[in-house]
Motif scaffolding. Structure first.
Motif, mmCIF file in Angstrom:
data_model
loop_
_atom_site.group_PDB
_atom_site.id
_atom_site.type_symbol
_atom_site.label_atom_id
_atom_site.label_comp_id
_atom_site.label_asym_id
_atom_site.label_seq_id
_atom_site.Cartn_x
_atom_site.Cartn_y
_atom_site.Cartn_z
ATOM 1 N N SER A 42 0.826 -1.219 0.000
ATOM 2 C CA SER A 42 0.000 0.000 0.000
ATOM 3 C C SER A 42 0.854 1.260 0.000
ATOM 4 O O SER A 42 0.564 2.209 -0.735
ATOM 5 C CB SER A 42 -0.979 -0.002 1.176
ATOM 6 O OG SER A 42 -0.303 -0.090 2.402
ATOM 7 N N VAL A 43 1.912 1.283 0.785
ATOM 8 C CA VAL A 43 2.780 2.469 0.834
ATOM 9 C C VAL A 43 3.455 2.696 -0.521
ATOM 10 O O VAL A 43 3.495 3.818 -1.029
ATOM 11 C CB VAL A 43 3.818 2.358 1.969
ATOM 12 C CG1 VAL A 43 4.883 3.430 1.855
ATOM 13 C CG2 VAL A 43 3.124 2.434 3.324
ATOM 14 N N ALA A 44 3.973 1.632 -1.125
ATOM 15 C CA ALA A 44 4.663 1.775 -2.408
ATOM 16 C C ALA A 44 3.723 2.283 -3.487
ATOM 17 O O ALA A 44 4.050 3.238 -4.207
ATOM 18 C CB ALA A 44 5.279 0.434 -2.820
ATOM 19 N N LEU A 45 2.548 1.681 -3.617
ATOM 20 C CA LEU A 45 1.629 2.102 -4.667
ATOM 21 C C LEU A 45 1.095 3.509 -4.411
ATOM 22 O O LEU A 45 1.050 4.331 -5.327
ATOM 23 C CB LEU A 45 0.481 1.102 -4.816
ATOM 24 C CG LEU A 45 -0.497 1.395 -5.953
ATOM 25 C CD1 LEU A 45 0.213 1.528 -7.294
ATOM 26 C CD2 LEU A 45 -1.573 0.320 -5.998
ATOM 27 N N ALA A 46 0.723 3.809 -3.187
ATOM 28 C CA ALA A 46 0.231 5.159 -2.878
ATOM 29 C C ALA A 46 1.309 6.206 -3.151
ATOM 30 O O ALA A 46 1.016 7.288 -3.673
ATOM 31 C CB ALA A 46 -0.232 5.233 -1.428
ATOM 32 N N THR A 47 2.547 5.897 -2.838
ATOM 33 C CA THR A 47 3.647 6.835 -3.057
ATOM 34 C C THR A 47 3.818 7.148 -4.537
ATOM 35 O O THR A 47 3.903 8.315 -4.920
ATOM 36 C CB THR A 47 4.961 6.277 -2.470
ATOM 37 O OG1 THR A 47 4.798 6.113 -1.057
ATOM 38 C CG2 THR A 47 6.128 7.204 -2.741
ATOM 39 N N VAL A 48 3.873 6.115 -5.389
ATOM 40 C CA VAL A 48 4.093 6.398 -6.811
ATOM 41 C C VAL A 48 2.880 7.070 -7.445
ATOM 42 O O VAL A 48 3.047 7.921 -8.325
ATOM 43 C CB VAL A 48 4.528 5.154 -7.631
ATOM 44 C CG1 VAL A 48 5.831 4.595 -7.120
ATOM 45 C CG2 VAL A 48 3.460 4.109 -7.696
ATOM 46 N N LEU A 49 1.679 6.752 -7.000
ATOM 47 C CA LEU A 49 0.495 7.415 -7.555
ATOM 48 C C LEU A 49 0.424 8.879 -7.125
ATOM 49 O O LEU A 49 -0.047 9.726 -7.883
ATOM 50 C CB LEU A 49 -0.780 6.679 -7.157
ATOM 51 C CG LEU A 49 -0.973 5.293 -7.765
ATOM 52 C CD1 LEU A 49 -2.244 4.652 -7.237
ATOM 53 C CD2 LEU A 49 -0.960 5.337 -9.281
ATOM 54 N N ALA A 50 0.919 9.180 -5.932
ATOM 55 C CA ALA A 50 0.894 10.561 -5.443
ATOM 56 C C ALA A 50 1.940 11.436 -6.120
ATOM 57 O O ALA A 50 1.823 12.671 -6.098
ATOM 58 C CB ALA A 50 1.128 10.572 -3.931
ATOM 59 N N ARG A 51 2.925 10.838 -6.748
ATOM 60 C CA ARG A 51 3.998 11.609 -7.378
ATOM 61 C C ARG A 51 3.590 12.288 -8.675
ATOM 62 O O ARG A 51 4.302 13.168 -9.151
ATOM 63 C CB ARG A 51 5.194 10.700 -7.665
ATOM 64 C CG ARG A 51 5.957 10.328 -6.423
ATOM 65 C CD ARG A 51 7.155 9.476 -6.785
ATOM 66 N NE ARG A 51 7.876 9.067 -5.592
ATOM 67 C CZ ARG A 51 8.740 8.074 -5.563
ATOM 68 N NH1 ARG A 51 9.010 7.386 -6.661
ATOM 69 N NH2 ARG A 51 9.344 7.768 -4.441
ATOM 70 N N GLY A 52 2.514 11.844 -9.283
ATOM 71 C CA GLY A 52 2.154 12.512 -10.533
ATOM 72 C C GLY A 52 1.330 11.675 -11.463
ATOM 73 O O GLY A 52 0.171 11.384 -11.184
ATOM 74 N N GLU A 53 1.921 11.256 -12.588
ATOM 75 C CA GLU A 53 1.192 10.553 -13.639
ATOM 76 C C GLU A 53 0.444 9.336 -13.102
ATOM 77 O O GLU A 53 0.947 8.596 -12.267
ATOM 78 C CB GLU A 53 2.132 10.092 -14.755
ATOM 79 C CG GLU A 53 2.594 11.184 -15.673
ATOM 80 C CD GLU A 53 1.493 11.777 -16.547
ATOM 81 O OE1 GLU A 53 0.370 11.242 -16.640
ATOM 82 O OE2 GLU A 53 1.775 12.829 -17.137
ATOM 83 N N ARG A 54 -0.745 9.147 -13.637
ATOM 84 C CA ARG A 54 -1.542 7.964 -13.315
ATOM 85 C C ARG A 54 -1.472 7.016 -14.508
ATOM 86 O O ARG A 54 -1.542 7.448 -15.659
ATOM 87 C CB ARG A 54 -3.004 8.339 -13.070
ATOM 88 C CG ARG A 54 -3.236 9.271 -11.906
ATOM 89 C CD ARG A 54 -2.982 8.529 -10.594
ATOM 90 N NE ARG A 54 -3.108 9.395 -9.456
ATOM 91 C CZ ARG A 54 -4.191 9.468 -8.690
ATOM 92 N NH1 ARG A 54 -5.248 8.763 -8.971
ATOM 93 N NH2 ARG A 54 -4.203 10.272 -7.653
ATOM 94 N N PRO A 55 -1.369 5.721 -14.255
ATOM 95 C CA PRO A 55 -1.362 4.761 -15.361
ATOM 96 C C PRO A 55 -2.779 4.542 -15.900
ATOM 97 O O PRO A 55 -3.764 4.901 -15.244
ATOM 98 C CB PRO A 55 -0.840 3.486 -14.697
ATOM 99 C CG PRO A 55 -1.298 3.602 -13.273
ATOM 100 C CD PRO A 55 -1.227 5.075 -12.952
ATOM 101 N N ALA A 56 -2.858 3.939 -17.065
ATOM 102 C CA ALA A 56 -4.158 3.585 -17.634
ATOM 103 C C ALA A 56 -4.884 2.602 -16.721
ATOM 104 O O ALA A 56 -6.107 2.653 -16.573
ATOM 105 C CB ALA A 56 -3.979 2.980 -19.024
ATOM 106 N N GLU A 57 -4.139 1.694 -16.117
ATOM 107 C CA GLU A 57 -4.671 0.743 -15.144
ATOM 108 C C GLU A 57 -3.520 0.162 -14.346
ATOM 109 O O GLU A 57 -2.354 0.311 -14.719
ATOM 110 C CB GLU A 57 -5.467 -0.374 -15.823
ATOM 111 C CG GLU A 57 -4.639 -1.335 -16.643
ATOM 112 C CD GLU A 57 -5.454 -2.468 -17.254
ATOM 113 O OE1 GLU A 57 -6.468 -2.900 -16.677
ATOM 114 O OE2 GLU A 57 -5.059 -2.937 -18.338
#
Length: 191
Positions: A42-57
């Motif tokens: 959860s920490v890893a995914l939340a961190t990368v999503l909070a940094r900017g670009e969102r993936p298509a999925e």
């Protein structure tokens, strides 16, 4: 936590727990190595999503233990739950539900139980088999983060062991083969 590649809105983000599960994925898509367990995932995914670009999925690929005889192969999960959160007790204490199961967009897909316990005990396996088909250590956490971030999600698990006696040895022996199957599934999806 380690992000390999760059997240862009036109491609999926592959999320796996450990390098061994990503060994055959190649470098055409970004891969997030989260580490083992719900907190790391959860920490890893939340961190990368909070940094900017969102993936298509988000595509969570990984290994899972089978909770019933005869389960093998690669499965896209239809429902995921936490097996190590005492939801009924928390509901009785607070009047609120924490950690409710998450329904995914896969009608008839298997149920995945997630918890911070590597299931290698036949008694634990039997208890979990009453509520799920497969068991892992990250799926529920990844699903929770993806839902809150409003990013589409697919959980795909390859059976590595029978979640009983010797499961730890079986996982070590089978993880490379599982990684090949998961990479094959990804190619079949056109990635």
């Amino acid at each position: 936590m380690r992000l390999l590649g760059t997240i862009t809105p036109d491609r999926p983000l592959i999320v796996v727990a450990v390098e061994e599960e990503a060994a055959h994925l190649g470098d055409s898509l970004p891969v997030l190595l989260t580490g083992v367990g719900k907190v790391n995932a959860s920490v890893a995914l939340a961190t990368v999503l909070a940094r900017g670009e969102r993936p298509a999925e988000i595509l969570n690929l990984g290994t899972a233990g089978a909770l019933r005889p005869g389960w093998e192969g690669t499965h896209e999960i239809g429902r995921v739950l936490q097996h190590d959160l005492d939801t009924p007790v928390l509901r009785a204490l607070t009047g609120r539900t924490y950690g409710a199961p998450i329904e995914l967009d896969v009608a008839g897909g298997p149920v995945l139980a997630t918890g911070d316990l590597f299931v290698s005990d036949p008694v634990a396996r039997g208890r979990l088999a009453g509520q799920a088909d497969l068991v892992d250590m990250e799926g529920y956490a990844i699903a929770t983060v993806a839902r809150r971030a409003e990013v589409p999600l697919r959980l795909v698990k390859h059976v590595s062991d029978q979640a009983g006696t010797g499961a730890d040895r079986t996982w070590r022996e089978s993880v490379d083969s599982c990684a090949k199957h998961l990479a094959g599934w990804l190619r079949e999806q056109g990635h």
